[in-house]
Design a protein around this motif. Structure first.
Motif, mmCIF file in Angstrom:
data_model
loop_
_atom_site.group_PDB
_atom_site.id
_atom_site.type_symbol
_atom_site.label_atom_id
_atom_site.label_comp_id
_atom_site.label_asym_id
_atom_site.label_seq_id
_atom_site.Cartn_x
_atom_site.Cartn_y
_atom_site.Cartn_z
ATOM 1 N N GLY A 1 52.728 15.544 -6.648
ATOM 2 C CA GLY A 1 54.005 16.148 -6.998
ATOM 3 C C GLY A 1 54.478 15.867 -8.402
ATOM 4 O O GLY A 1 55.504 16.398 -8.833
ATOM 5 N N PHE B 1 51.942 21.009 -11.509
ATOM 6 C CA PHE B 1 52.205 19.785 -10.763
ATOM 7 C C PHE B 1 50.915 19.277 -10.131
ATOM 8 O O PHE B 1 50.024 20.061 -9.793
ATOM 9 C CB PHE B 1 53.237 20.048 -9.655
ATOM 10 C CG PHE B 1 54.595 20.409 -10.174
ATOM 11 C CD1 PHE B 1 55.609 19.458 -10.216
ATOM 12 C CD2 PHE B 1 54.867 21.690 -10.638
ATOM 13 C CE1 PHE B 1 56.859 19.782 -10.705
ATOM 14 C CE2 PHE B 1 56.111 22.025 -11.134
ATOM 15 C CZ PHE B 1 57.112 21.068 -11.171
ATOM 16 N N CYS C 1 60.299 15.730 -5.985
ATOM 17 C CA CYS C 1 59.247 15.239 -6.868
ATOM 18 C C CYS C 1 59.380 13.726 -7.027
ATOM 19 O O CYS C 1 60.486 13.190 -7.016
ATOM 20 C CB CYS C 1 59.335 15.915 -8.238
ATOM 21 S SG CYS C 1 58.808 17.637 -8.227
#
Length: 248
Positions: free
Chosen positions: A60, A198, A227
């Motif tokens: 993430g 990501f 995240c």
């Protein structure tokens, strides 16, 4: 459009490794090489243990690309503003307040913990949950470190003010606020100031190694609030060609 969210798959092959998972699979990724020297322990990766000696980079994490090497590293976006709150005079009771952009907290205990200061700030109408992180403390012996993230990531916010009128005991108790890092635009110039995507799955690497492989999520939907490092998509002004990330 895919809907990616963190989940943990329990199977021997992955050893319960967390992924950004989609109902349609994880085919919207590219295989990349990560520059592990650019990642910070405790922020971007968890250090290995005796039972599992390799370091684990968290899934993430937003990534940029180092122009000179072509390797990927943490996205060096806007800088978070950091302010410290210090209680002096060794009070033995009472409360103090913090004011941010015209909004004043309820009384904060003279011996408050970081979690209590965070709760007080997030109760303000102009600070939502996830807009600040608070570390350090507890008061009065140790200063609190307040970082403005979430909607304020990259913003040069107003410095908070404090009132010590409610503190009691000690010798002339007071509260001071200081800005230790001003928020602002990205200062990186090596290419990592541009978002490329990501890290879709966590990646492992041996301590001392400089590279490891990873999977770059470049098309899909990401919940910015989930995240592992602070990230505000409204502050991203440019992205690499081909990146088509949708945020929530």
């Amino acid at each position: 459009m895919n809907d990616f969210q963190p989940m943990t798959v329990s199977e021997e092959a992955t050893a319960d490794r967390p992924w950004l998972a989609s109902l349609v699979g994880t085919n919207d990724t590219n295989t990349i090489l990560l520059d592990t020297t650019k990642f910070t322990a405790g922020v971007h990766y968890e250090a290995g243990t005796l039972l599992q000696p390799r370091n684990v980079i968290k899934s993430g994490i937003p990534l940029g690309r180092v122009t000179a090497s072509g390797l990927y590293a943490p996205y060096a976006g806007p800088t978070s503003e950091v302010q410290t709150v210090t209680v002096t005079g060794t009070p033995t009771g009472g409360t103090y307040t913090l004011t941010f952009s015209g909004q004043t907290t309820a009384g904060i205990a003279y011996n408050a913990s970081a979690a209590q200061v965070k709760t007080a700030l997030e109760a303000l109408s102009n600070i939502a949950p996830g807009d600040v992180t608070v570390t350090g403390g507890p008061h009065p012996g140790t200063a609190m470190v307040v970082a403005f993230v979430g909607q304020y990531l990259g913003d040069d916010v107003s410095q908070m003010t404090a009132s010590a009128a409610g503190l009691t005991g000690g010798t002339s108790p007071a509260v001071t606020v200081a800005t230790t890092t001003a928020g602002g635009a990205a200062t990186a110039t090596d290419g990592t100031e541009v978002l490329h995507g990501f890290l879709c799955t966590e990646s492992l690497f041996t301590p001392g190694s400089t590279k490891t492989s990873g999977a770059l999520l470049w098309f899909g939907e990401v919940y910015a609030s989930l995240c592992p490092v602070p990230f505000d998509p409204t502050d991203v002004t440019s992205v690499a060609p081909g990146v088509n990330i949708h945020y929530r």
